[in-house]
Motif scaffolding. Structure first.
Motif, short mmCIF file in Angstrom:
data_model
loop_
_atom_site.label_atom_id
_atom_site.label_comp_id
_atom_site.label_asym_id
_atom_site.label_seq_id
_atom_site.Cartn_x
_atom_site.Cartn_y
_atom_site.Cartn_z
N THR A 28 -6.36 18.87 -38.51
CA THR A 28 -7.74 19.36 -38.58
C THR A 28 -8.66 18.40 -39.32
O THR A 28 -9.68 17.97 -38.79
N ILE A 29 -8.31 18.08 -40.55
CA ILE A 29 -9.25 17.38 -41.42
C ILE A 29 -9.58 15.98 -40.94
O ILE A 29 -10.72 15.55 -40.99
N GLY A 30 -8.61 15.23 -40.47
CA GLY A 30 -8.88 13.85 -40.10
C GLY A 30 -10.00 13.68 -39.10
O GLY A 30 -11.01 13.05 -39.38
N GLY A 31 -9.84 14.30 -37.92
CA GLY A 31 -10.86 14.18 -36.91
C GLY A 31 -12.13 14.93 -37.27
O GLY A 31 -13.24 14.48 -36.99
N GLY A 32 -11.97 16.12 -37.91
CA GLY A 32 -13.12 16.95 -38.18
C GLY A 32 -14.13 16.33 -39.11
O GLY A 32 -15.32 16.28 -38.80
N ILE A 33 -13.70 15.85 -40.24
CA ILE A 33 -14.62 15.32 -41.22
C ILE A 33 -15.06 13.90 -40.87
O ILE A 33 -16.26 13.59 -40.84
N LEU A 158 -3.27 13.00 -50.24
CA LEU A 158 -4.16 11.87 -50.49
C LEU A 158 -5.54 12.11 -49.88
O LEU A 158 -6.57 11.84 -50.51
N ALA A 159 -5.56 12.63 -48.66
CA ALA A 159 -6.83 12.86 -47.96
C ALA A 159 -7.69 13.88 -48.68
O ALA A 159 -8.90 13.68 -48.88
#
Length: 431
Positions: A28-33, A158-159
């Motif tokens: 979720t977070i990688g592409g979304g943000i 880490l993200a």
């Protein structure tokens, strides 16, 4: 029992709660943000914050019924498994095909987003970086989902730390005047942005797709789904507010590396490069999660005889569906080479929203049949189920002409494959 459903086609329950949440949050977070926040700002302006809120409501309304179904059917393939069990093989194939296609297309903006940030750091061409990322993810997954899950936990920690650091460091530079005009493209822009933001919340269904490999699924599946949404919501609100408050929305929307653009405003060039490093790591985690879910969907369909049996072959040593991983990896490479972020979000968004409708119909049928209660049941079904249907229909319309046309073409292709596969199976039976 067909060859595709033998004991060698069973997956290992080697993912605990942390690993399952990492798959969901990583997907979720990688592409979304790092990729979609810019596209959402371009469509909705500062009202992108409202777009994210609408997308979260839609995600929550759909996630609750999805969690119930995941507890009923903790099998590889997620929504495909739900539909196949209740509505039969024909609907199961179409559901699996749409689910598979959604993530294949979605992978385009993820891998190319990785390539864009890597290019900002190193000068490596974006497509080259995207292809290299897919090859690395294939290499990790070949060793087994447990290895991939452990790597995912490290990357996501880490993200999240980096993104929260971005939000805190930029808080002093936020100027509310940049949030005006609030909705420069009106309600249509806000709704179109909500579709993009809905993709940004996509990830809880990845947990269900890997349900056959999650330990204690009756407890860990719903917990992982809810924790995924809660963690992502908090991070999105903080980071999106900081980005929109430090960079004009039109500049943010036009930037190939929007968060690096924002970080440069309050941390200088070094800050921009640090954010790019975090972006590279987190989009890599997203790509890894996408490969996990696409390979498990094709594995599940092949195990049921709906796709060639080779896709259901599991490596005895690692418990990995090797051929399914290699085939899905090849499709992700094709999207990276020939796709574009705009087409990926439009077509992938349409298919991704569409794939939630059959599982909702399945839950309605199960509730009417008064089947055995699972460990988790959807609260207030009279309110949440109609809300979930309304949200999906609204988002389908918001996907636009390109998304609808591309999605229909993918479904037509799947229908042709289904009929060809059926004809081949009949001939083999006669012989």
């Amino acid at each position: 029992m067909s060859p595709s459903t033998g004991t060698n086609a069973q997956l290992r329950r080697s993912l605990g709660l942390r690993g399952a949440v990492a798959v969901g949050v990583g997907g979720t977070i990688g592409g979304g943000i790092f990729v979609l926040v810019g596209q959402t700002a371009a469509l909705a302006g500062p009202a992108a914050l409202l777009s994210f809120a609408l997308a979260f409501i839609a995600s929550l309304a759909i996630a609750l019924p999805y969690a119930e179904l995941a507890c009923r059917y903790p099998q590889a393939g997620g929504g495909y498994a739900f539909v196949r069990e209740v509505l039969g093989r024909k609907w199961g194939f179409l559901m699996g095909w749409v689910f598979w296609g959604a993530y294949v297309f979605v992978s385009g903006y993820v891998t190319l987003g990785f390539g864009g940030y890597l290019n900002a750091l190193t000068g490596v061409p974006p497509v080259t970086g995207a292809v290299a990322l897919v090859l690395a993810c294939v290499a990790i997954n070949v060793r087994g989902v447990e290895v991939a899950g452990k790597a995912q936990v490290l990357v996501i920690c880490l993200a999240i730390a980096g993104l929260l650091g971005f939000a805190v460091a930029g808080a002093h530079a936020v100027k509310l005047v940049r949030l005006t005009p609030w909705a420069p493209n009106g309600l249509p822009g806000t709704l179109s942005g909500a579709l993009i933001a809905f993709l940004a919340f996509g990830g809880f269904d990845m947990v269900a797709a890997a349900g056959e490999e999650i330990a204690k699924p009756d407890k860990n599946l719903p917990r992982a789904i809810f924790l995924t949404l809660a963690i992502v919501l908090c991070v999105y609100l903080l980071v999106a507010f900081t980005a929109l408050g430090t960079v004009d929305w039109y500049t943010l929307g036009a930037s190939p590396a929007p968060l690096s653009e924002a970080a440069q405003r309050f941390l200088g060039d070094l800050g921009g490069r640090l954010v790019a490093v975090i972006a590279v790591v987190t989009t890599a985690a997203t790509a890894n999660a996408v490969l996990v879910v696409t390979s498990r969907i094709s594995f599940a369909m092949a195990r049921d005889g709906l796709l060639p049996a080779r896709l259901a072959k599991v490596q005895p040593k690692t418990g990995t569906p090797l051929v399914a991983v290699l085939v899905s990896g090849s499709l992700l490479i094709l999207m990276a080479v020939f796709g574009s972020p705009a087409s990926a979000t439009a077509i992938g968004g349409f298919l991704y929203v569409l794939h939630f409708i059959p599982p909702l119909l399945v839950l309605l049928q199960l509730r009417r049949a008064k089947s055995a209660s699972p460990a988790f049941k959807t609260p207030l079904p009279q309110i949440l189920l109609p809300l979930a249907f309304a949200m999906t229909l609204l988002l389908l319309v918001a996907s636009g002409t390109k998304g609808i046309a591309g999605g229909i073409f993918w479904i037509a292709t799947g229908t042709a494959v289904m009929w060809i596969r059926r004809g081949t199976t009949k001939r083999e039976t006669v012989q």
